[in-house]
Design an enzyme around this catalytic site. Structure first.
Site, PDB file in Angstrom:
ATOM      1  N   SER A   1      42.115   8.260   9.074  1.00 32.53           N
ATOM      2  CA  SER A   1      43.230   9.177   9.302  1.00 32.53           C
ATOM      3  C   SER A   1      42.910  10.634   8.980  1.00 32.53           C
ATOM      4  CB  SER A   1      44.441   8.741   8.469  1.00 32.53           C
ATOM      5  OG  SER A   1      44.100   8.670   7.096  1.00 32.53           O
TER       6      SER A   1
ATOM      7  N   GLU B   1      62.567  21.163   3.149  1.00 30.94           N
ATOM      8  CA  GLU B   1      61.744  22.366   3.359  1.00 30.94           C
ATOM      9  C   GLU B   1      61.335  22.496   4.818  1.00 30.94           C
ATOM     10  OE1 GLU B   1      57.504  24.336   1.818  1.00 30.94           O
ATOM     11  OE2 GLU B   1      58.413  22.690   0.694  1.00 30.94           O
TER      12      GLU B   1
ATOM     13  N   HIS C   1      45.717  13.502   3.026  1.00 28.38           N
ATOM     14  CA  HIS C   1      45.727  13.956   4.418  1.00 28.38           C
ATOM     15  C   HIS C   1      45.854  15.471   4.517  1.00 28.38           C
ATOM     16  CE1 HIS C   1      46.948   9.674   4.494  1.00 28.38           C
ATOM     17  NE2 HIS C   1      46.039   9.674   5.460  1.00 28.38           N
TER      18      HIS C   1
END
Length: 244
Positions: A29, A202, A215
């Site tokens: 990933s 946010e 990530h």
């Protein structure tokens, strides 16, 4: 005579750079393409690689979230790429994050046995098809302790990647080392910008917030790609002639 030699050299250089190049990327990933890139703040570093190469370079990003060197093979993902490989293709190989999953036998590999043999398989079979493998160590996790020291989480996997690269005489990009330097240069707080740190509400994509130190954000993905590009140039790799 000098002019003739110059024109021949110029023609040769032009012909090299005019070739179409295909690059396959295989990994996890941290490398993979992410859905909805216009809104999703998460990006894999190979996802942004096309921004740095000329138009005659095609990046086919086959990295997939959650895959280890084992599951990438057992799911038939490597075989589907192997069948398509042609002479002159490149294969970027980066596994390790998910090979550590000791509670998941479908993904876990012993770093000294199955992991190293899987890397060797990718290299050997790439070369069988006339393709050019490049091996990468995994990018680091943003894992600072209370004293502000960046602590390794990958164990023996990067070491085995280095050893395999040396033994097989394959180009090696030490992303573990390079991203260690990157994280440390940003420091404890600023390095959050390289990853996914958002408070609730946010941003719309993560209404409940998110704190992810593995990530990459768009910024982080581009910073890692730039590290790779600089290392490619430093090693005088032929692929560097295709950079913008």
């Amino acid at each position: 005579m000098k002019l003739k030699l110059f024109l021949i050299a110029l023609s040769f250089t032009f012909s090299i750079n005019a070739q179409d190049i295909t690059v396959y990327t295989i990994g996890d990933s941290t490398m993979a393409d992410k859905k909805d890139p216009e809104n999703n703040p998460e990006h894999g570093w190979a996802q942004v690689l096309p921004n740095y190469f000329k138009d005659n370079v095609t990046i086919i990003n086959k990295a997939v979230n959650g895959r280890s060197s084992r599951s990438f093979i057992t799911e038939g993902r490597w075989d589907s790429i192997y069948k398509k490989l042609e002479p002159g293709n490149y294969v970027f190989i980066q596994f390790g994050h998910n090979d550590q999953k000791v509670k998941d036998p479908s993904r876990y590999t012993n770093p000294h046995t199955a992991y190293r043999h899987n890397l060797m398989k990718f290299i050997k079979e790439s070369r069988e098809k006339g393709a050019i493998p490049i091996l990468f160590s995994s990018i680091v996790r943003r894992n600072f302790n209370e004293e502000g020291t960046l602590v390794d989480t990958h164990g023996e996997y990067p070491l085995e990647a280095r050893l395999v690269a040396q033994e097989q005489e394959v180009t090696f990009i030490d992303l573990q080392y390079l991203t260690e330097q990157l994280e440390e240069s940003y420091g404890l707080e600023e390095s959050k910008k390289l990853h996914l740190h958002f408070e609730p509400r946010e941003i719309a994509y993560y209404p409940k917030g998110k704190h992810d130190d593995t990530h990459l954000s768009n910024k982080g993905a581009n910073e890692v790609s730039k590290l790779f590009i600089k290392e490619l140039q430093k090693q005088n790799n032929e692929l560097a002639t295709y950079l913008k």
